[in-house]
Enzyme design. Structure first.
Site: not given
Length: 250
Positions: A16, A18
């Site tokens: 991922d 952020d």
């Protein structure tokens, strides 16, 4: 702490973005807070809190986050269209208003990756394992460019790719499954690295090995959603990763 055996058969690492590679989750939180503090005050829905972000928004595609946060307050708006202006009283309009604020802060302040995440990414690269970014954000490529990471990954599966490929967003595992396929492997041989409960749930639903990164969600919450191991910083996994032998990473 996870032992090397957890990663013994890994052929891909799916990050991922952020909150995992870059602290842009903080920028997203600020943008969401500005949006909903103003909107809830306007409609008399009660104050927006940080708990709203973690409970209803974190890790989801933007319009899903808008819809779920509104639903938590009993508010239903027309869906609208992604082309809606930021002043439109629609799900898409509110989402686009949030995105304007996010892009403003990104342009003004830039973004630097987490040092521990880069240390771990370097270890992954040195082991010969291929990696990808899997993000619900439509801004993922811009963030990677701003952070100087655009050339570090085989592929980026972001919100734009998900729409083009008709892939359901997290907590569905579809975007992670797609990225694993692009990297030539499957869930049983890939690690998902996530900081959001929706992303951890996506990894678990797909049968991936899941590393949770606690940036504020909480260790217990990440474990409940199915993380195999939780760290506060990915640097904690570097020595474990380096202990994987070349035959294990083949």
């Amino acid at each position: 702490m996870a032992g090397a055996e957890l990663f013994a058969d890994v052929r891909a690492v799916l990050f991922d973005l952020d909150g995992v590679l870059t602290p842009t989750a903080e920028v997203h939180r600020r943008a969401w807070a500005l949006l909903f503090q103003e909107y809830f005050a306007k409609v008399g829905a009660g104050p927006y809190t940080e708990a709203d972000y973690f409970d209803h928004i974190d890790g989801k595609p933007r319009y899903d986050g808008v819809r779920d946060e509104l639903a938590a307050r009993g508010i239903v708006l027309p869906e609208g269209d992604p082309s809606d202006g930021p002043d439109a009283e629609t799900v898409c309009g509110l989402g686009n208003r949030k995105n304007l604020e996010f892009n403003r802060v990104l342009a003004e302040e830039g973004v630097a990756p987490y040092p521990g995440s880069i240390e771990f990414l370097d270890a992954v690269d040195a082991s010969g394992i291929r990696s990808a970014v899997v993000s619900s954000s439509a801004n993922a490529v811009d963030v990677l460019n701003a952070a100087g990471l655009a050339d570090r990954f085989v592929t980026v599966v972001d919100g734009k790719v998900a729409r083009a490929q008709n892939l359901a967003g997290k907590p569905s595992p579809a975007t992670y499954e797609y990225a694993a396929h692009v990297l030539g492997t499957d869930a049983a041989h890939a690690v998902v690295v996530e900081d959001a409960t929706s992303g951890v749930a996506a990894g678990r639903a797909g049968g991936f090995i899941v590393v949770g990164v606690d940036r504020g969600t909480g260790r217990d919450a990440l474990l409940r959603e199915g993380a195999d191991v939780v760290v506060e910083d990915l640097a904690e996994l570097v020595e474990t990763w380096k202990s994987i032998t070349p035959t294990q990473t083949a």
